[in-house]
Motif scaffolding. Structure first.
Motif, PDB file in Angstrom:
ATOM      1  N   GLU A  17      21.506  44.699  31.223  1.00 22.41           N
ATOM      2  CA  GLU A  17      20.879  45.998  30.997  1.00 22.41           C
ATOM      3  C   GLU A  17      21.435  47.049  31.962  1.00 22.41           C
ATOM      4  O   GLU A  17      21.939  48.086  31.568  1.00 22.41           O
ATOM      5  CB  GLU A  17      19.357  45.886  31.191  1.00 22.41           C
ATOM      6  CG  GLU A  17      18.703  44.970  30.176  1.00 22.41           C
ATOM      7  CD  GLU A  17      17.254  44.668  30.537  1.00 22.41           C
ATOM      8  OE1 GLU A  17      16.681  45.440  31.324  1.00 22.41           O
ATOM      9  OE2 GLU A  17      16.715  43.673  30.037  1.00 22.41           O
ATOM     10  N   THR A  18      21.358  46.726  33.280  1.00 25.91           N
ATOM     11  CA  THR A  18      21.757  47.735  34.272  1.00 25.91           C
ATOM     12  C   THR A  18      23.255  47.960  34.308  1.00 25.91           C
ATOM     13  O   THR A  18      23.724  49.059  34.570  1.00 25.91           O
ATOM     14  CB  THR A  18      21.284  47.310  35.677  1.00 25.91           C
ATOM     15  OG1 THR A  18      21.875  46.052  35.994  1.00 25.91           O
ATOM     16  CG2 THR A  18      19.777  47.226  35.734  1.00 25.91           C
ATOM     17  N   GLY A  19      24.017  46.912  34.056  1.00 24.46           N
ATOM     18  CA  GLY A  19      25.469  47.047  34.128  1.00 24.46           C
ATOM     19  C   GLY A  19      26.101  47.321  32.788  1.00 24.46           C
ATOM     20  O   GLY A  19      27.301  47.557  32.697  1.00 24.46           O
ATOM     21  N   GLY A  20      25.317  47.271  31.753  1.00 29.28           N
ATOM     22  CA  GLY A  20      25.860  47.529  30.429  1.00 29.28           C
ATOM     23  C   GLY A  20      26.807  46.447  29.955  1.00 29.28           C
ATOM     24  O   GLY A  20      27.706  46.703  29.151  1.00 29.28           O
ATOM     25  N   LEU A  21      26.631  45.202  30.472  1.00 30.12           N
ATOM     26  CA  LEU A  21      27.532  44.111  30.100  1.00 30.12           C
ATOM     27  C   LEU A  21      26.938  43.277  28.982  1.00 30.12           C
ATOM     28  O   LEU A  21      25.734  43.019  28.937  1.00 30.12           O
ATOM     29  CB  LEU A  21      27.797  43.201  31.308  1.00 30.12           C
ATOM     30  CG  LEU A  21      28.514  43.827  32.508  1.00 30.12           C
ATOM     31  CD1 LEU A  21      28.718  42.780  33.579  1.00 30.12           C
ATOM     32  CD2 LEU A  21      29.842  44.397  32.084  1.00 30.12           C
ATOM     33  N   ARG A  22      27.831  42.808  28.119  1.00 31.23           N
ATOM     34  CA  ARG A  22      27.392  41.896  27.069  1.00 31.23           C
ATOM     35  C   ARG A  22      27.252  40.494  27.653  1.00 31.23           C
ATOM     36  O   ARG A  22      27.941  40.144  28.606  1.00 31.23           O
ATOM     37  CB  ARG A  22      28.400  41.891  25.925  1.00 31.23           C
ATOM     38  CG  ARG A  22      28.451  43.215  25.160  1.00 31.23           C
ATOM     39  CD  ARG A  22      29.418  43.142  24.003  1.00 31.23           C
ATOM     40  NE  ARG A  22      30.763  42.811  24.456  1.00 31.23           N
ATOM     41  CZ  ARG A  22      31.736  42.379  23.662  1.00 31.23           C
ATOM     42  NH1 ARG A  22      31.501  42.217  22.372  1.00 31.23           N
ATOM     43  NH2 ARG A  22      32.930  42.106  24.150  1.00 31.23           N
ATOM     44  N   GLN A  23      26.390  39.704  27.036  1.00 31.93           N
ATOM     45  CA  GLN A  23      26.164  38.344  27.506  1.00 31.93           C
ATOM     46  C   GLN A  23      27.456  37.529  27.464  1.00 31.93           C
ATOM     47  O   GLN A  23      27.727  36.717  28.345  1.00 31.93           O
ATOM     48  CB  GLN A  23      25.080  37.656  26.642  1.00 31.93           C
ATOM     49  CG  GLN A  23      24.627  36.310  27.183  1.00 31.93           C
ATOM     50  CD  GLN A  23      23.986  36.429  28.564  1.00 31.93           C
ATOM     51  OE1 GLN A  23      23.227  37.359  28.824  1.00 31.93           O
ATOM     52  NE2 GLN A  23      24.315  35.499  29.453  1.00 31.93           N
ATOM     53  N   LYS A  24      28.289  37.789  26.440  1.00 33.46           N
ATOM     54  CA  LYS A  24      29.556  37.059  26.294  1.00 33.46           C
ATOM     55  C   LYS A  24      30.469  37.304  27.499  1.00 33.46           C
ATOM     56  O   LYS A  24      31.109  36.378  28.014  1.00 33.46           O
ATOM     57  CB  LYS A  24      30.255  37.506  25.004  1.00 33.46           C
ATOM     58  CG  LYS A  24      31.526  36.737  24.695  1.00 33.46           C
ATOM     59  CD  LYS A  24      32.187  37.261  23.427  1.00 33.46           C
ATOM     60  CE  LYS A  24      33.509  36.553  23.168  1.00 33.46           C
ATOM     61  NZ  LYS A  24      34.212  37.108  21.990  1.00 33.46           N
ATOM     62  N   THR A  25      30.519  38.564  27.972  1.00 30.69           N
ATOM     63  CA  THR A  25      31.349  38.903  29.133  1.00 30.69           C
ATOM     64  C   THR A  25      30.845  38.192  30.373  1.00 30.69           C
ATOM     65  O   THR A  25      31.630  37.675  31.185  1.00 30.69           O
ATOM     66  CB  THR A  25      31.351  40.436  29.358  1.00 30.69           C
ATOM     67  OG1 THR A  25      31.785  41.077  28.180  1.00 30.69           O
ATOM     68  CG2 THR A  25      32.256  40.812  30.524  1.00 30.69           C
ATOM     69  N   ILE A  26      29.516  38.133  30.532  1.00 33.10           N
ATOM     70  CA  ILE A  26      28.919  37.460  31.692  1.00 33.10           C
ATOM     71  C   ILE A  26      29.289  35.983  31.692  1.00 33.10           C
ATOM     72  O   ILE A  26      29.649  35.415  32.733  1.00 33.10           O
ATOM     73  CB  ILE A  26      27.380  37.634  31.694  1.00 33.10           C
ATOM     74  CG1 ILE A  26      27.030  39.112  31.883  1.00 33.10           C
ATOM     75  CG2 ILE A  26      26.740  36.791  32.795  1.00 33.10           C
ATOM     76  CD1 ILE A  26      25.581  39.451  31.683  1.00 33.10           C
ATOM     77  N   GLU A  27      29.231  35.353  30.530  1.00 35.58           N
ATOM     78  CA  GLU A  27      29.574  33.928  30.423  1.00 35.58           C
ATOM     79  C   GLU A  27      31.038  33.685  30.806  1.00 35.58           C
ATOM     80  O   GLU A  27      31.366  32.717  31.485  1.00 35.58           O
ATOM     81  CB  GLU A  27      29.302  33.420  28.996  1.00 35.58           C
ATOM     82  CG  GLU A  27      27.829  33.384  28.612  1.00 35.58           C
ATOM     83  CD  GLU A  27      27.008  32.565  29.592  1.00 35.58           C
ATOM     84  OE1 GLU A  27      27.479  31.471  30.001  1.00 35.58           O
ATOM     85  OE2 GLU A  27      25.913  33.023  29.956  1.00 35.58           O
ATOM     86  N   ILE A  28      31.918  34.579  30.334  1.00 33.92           N
ATOM     87  CA  ILE A  28      33.351  34.460  30.676  1.00 33.92           C
ATOM     88  C   ILE A  28      33.539  34.566  32.185  1.00 33.92           C
ATOM     89  O   ILE A  28      34.283  33.796  32.806  1.00 33.92           O
ATOM     90  CB  ILE A  28      34.184  35.555  29.953  1.00 33.92           C
ATOM     91  CG1 ILE A  28      34.246  35.282  28.452  1.00 33.92           C
ATOM     92  CG2 ILE A  28      35.609  35.631  30.517  1.00 33.92           C
ATOM     93  CD1 ILE A  28      34.877  36.411  27.649  1.00 33.92           C
TER      94      ILE A  28
END
Length: 747
Positions: free
Chosen positions: A233-244
């Motif tokens: 939410e705060t960083g505007g990142l998608r869950q897929k990017t976080i997993e990578i």
């Protein structure tokens, strides 16, 4: 309190600059055929640094061939890069000798790259010296992570070896969107294919940049991920990017280790070592540049020797010309000419860069084909640019005779151009090698280099030196446009690349046979005088006299021989030189020589009179009283004395021709100013006996007659001075201009 100006230390990333220069100038070679492109670019860059940055201290950092700590921890580091080209490796070795004569110390350390040496020196010096500014001079952007406010900046080549950009904090932020301290984090995420740094698979430049702007260092990014701060939410990142990112944390951290410049290399450097002005050796630099045939760089060495006490261009010019010209000539011609030449340099001439690049590609293909042909004729593959390999092929494999050939300073058989000419009749491969050399030289000097030297408006700005030659002629350099061949196929193609601006035409005002006409004026020879007064072709008319034939019976071969003699006389050519030029026996050359002076007795008397006067006075004079001194004219050594005599014969002729051009340029400039024609009549180039203008189409009819009248009436005499006018859209395809014929200037 006035703050003391900071001292400047320039640290050169030698490997990066040499690599850039090698690829920008791949076909530069010395007279011995050795590759010199990297060295030429390196030397040019050093001179540019001295001229523009004015460093107090300098040092150069090198990579070493053995593996670095990065290779030890990561076997694939830079593994995709090809092995250093042998031709580049040779020049990297020679560059160390070049730095030595410039007084610049070399810094290196086993296991570390040049970037690490740079980082370590910065880390050592800045904390202990707050009155120091460090400029890192490089050929790439890897060193940008060392930028620190205004204390450490990077001066990098941005296009070939000519254009540079100075990066401080603001410039780095402008380019990347974040500061220099985050560059290694950026590489850790997106990777760096040039170094084989893997980064995080699936994270590209855009995502990496966004992450850096949001979180800063990657340690902060991973801390946020681990602390589960709802960064989706705060960083505007998608869950897929976080997993990578989670999956590849180890790869990211390892990539940062590889990308980060080390600051702990075991290398020591004191500013005392870097006082290059204390150790520079001008004589050795000159010797090195002469050996490598870096003539254009030789001319830049004075912009160095006056570094501590610059005087005004006016004073410099006067010092150069003092004793050569009268005060009247200096103030009325040389001084106004200084400003005219500056304007010509600034104006430049338009270049068809796309056309040149196309021709360059064609000629590189021709060179490859010629290389294959030479290999086939020689029976083996070898490096044609290597004097050693060429010598082995010619003298060991093909068994060509070496009698009468010169040797190099190391005792090896010379394969220079002058020596190859002597071998032409022994084997057909020699002719092809000579062609290959000439083609490679023109390709590297002009076809490859001119587009790089053009500015953003595609104009070339050659530099003019009005006092750089002993004869008084104006010389051209960087690039030297006077050396472009006029009659060869390659020369014609190069000249075709110089074009007129939109709405303009190039117009050439070319003095016809100016030196021979000056000889007629100086000698007052009746026959030579009559030839010009009658408007006859001087070479055909002289041939008719020598061969005792009617003018209509003179053949082309006879005219050629007369032309050789005409110019040979002007240049003080002796019998042996005449024999070589005429390609005849010594006896035949003597007959031609004797017949000429029998028919043109006024010329013979003038030459003897000139020798006597120079022996007595020690100098010669032009028609306009320009002096040239000959201190060795009475030498007891015959070779030195005869050489001085030959030059003394030529000096009044060439010197007068130089004066004609200079006076014409000043008079034309004054006329253009008075008539307010400056926007439509622009002087661009002075080449030999030719002035090249860019004239607006609607001004052609009214301006040409005025300029022609000025140039033809510089020196009133009964021997006419004739100007031929040529016009065209480019320098090569120019046709003779005829007044009033508008179709004469159509495309």
């Amino acid at each position: 309190m006035i703050q003391e100006k900071k001292k400047i230390l320039v640290l050169i990333d030698a490997h990066a600059v040499l690599h850039r220069a090698f690829h920008a100038l791949p076909n530069f070679t010395s007279p011995q055929g050795e590759p010199t492109g990297a060295l030429f670019g390196f030397a040019s860059f050093i001179l540019k640094i001295i001229r523009e940055l004015k460093p107090d201290y300098m040092a150069a950092c090198y990579d070493l061939p053995e593996p670095t700590f990065r290779h030890v921890v990561y076997e694939q580091y830079k593994a995709q890069r090809p092995k250093t080209d042998d031709l580049l490796a040779q020049q990297i070795g020679n560059s160390r000798e070049m730095l030595k004569v410039f007084g610049i110390p070399v810094l290196e350390s086993p296991g570390f790259e040049a970037d690490d040496i740079l980082g370590s020196i910065v880390n050592q010096l800045l904390p202990i010296n707050d009155q120091l500014k460090i400029i890192i001079a490089s050929g790439d952007l890897d060193t940008l992570q060392l930028v620190r406010n205004k204390e450490v900046v990077v001066y990098t080549l941005s296009k070939g070896i000519k254009e540079t950009v100075l990066y401080d904090d603001e410039m780095v932020k402008k380019r990347f969107g974040f500061g220099p301290e985050f560059i290694s984090d950026f590489k850790a995420l997106k990777g760096d294919p040039s170094d084989n740094i893997i980064g995080v698979p699936g994270i590209g430049e855009k995502t990496a940049s966004a992450l850096i702007k949001k979180f800063g260092h990657i340690e902060n990014l991973y801390r946020a991920i681990k602390e589960d701060r709802k960064i989706t939410e705060t960083g505007g990142l998608r869950q897929k990017t976080i997993e990578i990112l989670k999956k590849n944390e180890e790869e990211a951290m390892f990539s940062k280790t590889l990308a980060e410049i080390r600051k702990d290399a075991p290398v020591k450097f004191s500013l005392e070592e870097g006082k290059w002005k204390k150790f520079i050796n001008f004589e050795k630099i000159r010797g090195l540049f002469i050996d490598l045939s870096f003539k254009s760089l030789l001319d830049r060495l004075p912009i160095l020797e006056n570094k501590d006490s610059l005087i005004s261009p006016k004073e410099l010019l006067y010092e150069k010309l003092k004793g050569q010209v009268t005060e009247k000539f200096f103030y009325e011609i040389e001084l106004p000419l200084f400003k005219i030449l500056q304007e010509m340099e600034s104006r430049g001439i338009l270049l068809d860069t796309e056309y040149l690049k196309k021709i360059s590609d064609e000629y590189h293909q021709k060179l490859r084909e010629l290389e294959q042909k030479i290999w086939k004729m020689a029976g083996e593959k070898f490096n044609i640019n290597s004097p050693k390999q060429l010598s082995e092929v010619l003298f060991k494999k093909l068994n060509l005779k070496q009698k009468g050939l010169k040797k190099t300073s190391t005792g090896n058989q010379s394969t220079s151009f002058s020596e190859l000419i002597k071998l032409k009749n022994q084997h057909p491969v020699v002719e092809e090698i000579i062609s290959c050399r000439e083609l490679a030289k023109l390709t590297s000097t002009y076809l490859d280099t001119l587009p790089i030297m053009a500015d953003e408006n595609k104009r070339i700005h050659t530099k003019f030196d009005q006092a750089g030659t002993v004869t008084g002629r104006i010389s051209s350099k960087d690039p030297n446009l006077q050396n472009i061949p006029k009659r060869t196929e390659t020369g014609k193609k190069i000249r075709r690349a110089f074009i007129a601006d939109n709405g303009f035409y190039l117009v050439s005002f070319d003095y016809s046979q100016i030196e021979l006409r000056i000889m007629a004026i100086l000698s007052r020879d009746e026959k030579l005088k009559n030839i010009f007064q009658e408007g006859e072709d001087v070479h055909s008319a002289v041939a008719a006299e020598i061969f005792n034939l009617p003018l209509g019976k003179v053949t082309e071969e006879m005219r050629r021989q007369a032309k050789v003699i005409n110019f040979g006389i002007i240049y003080g050519m002796g019998i042996n030189a005449l024999k070589e030029s005429l390609q005849c026996s010594r006896e035949e050359a003597q007959i031609f020589y004797d017949k000429y002076f029998l028919k043109f007795k006024g010329v013979a008397d003038y030459l003897e009179r000139t020798k006597e006067e120079v022996r007595k006075n020690g100098y010669t004079e032009t028609l306009f009283k320009r002096k040239r001194y000959f201190p060795e004219i009475n030498s007891s050594i015959e070779k030195i004395r005869s050489g001085s005599e030959r030059m003394a014969i030529n000096a009044p002729v060439q010197g007068s021709a130089a004066d004609f051009i200079k006076i014409a340029m000043v008079k034309i400039d004054k006329m253009v100013e008075e008539k307010e024609w400056r926007a439509g009549v622009r002087l661009l180039l002075q080449i030999h006996d030719e002035l090249i203008f860019e004239i607006r189409e609607e001004m052609i009819e009214k301006s040409i007659p005025v300029i022609k009248d000025i140039t033809e009436n510089i020196y009133p005499d009964d021997i006419p001075i004739i100007i031929n006018v040529y016009i065209g859209k480019n320098w090569q395809d120019m046709i003779k201009y005829e007044y009033g014929k508008r179709n004469n200037i159509n495309h």
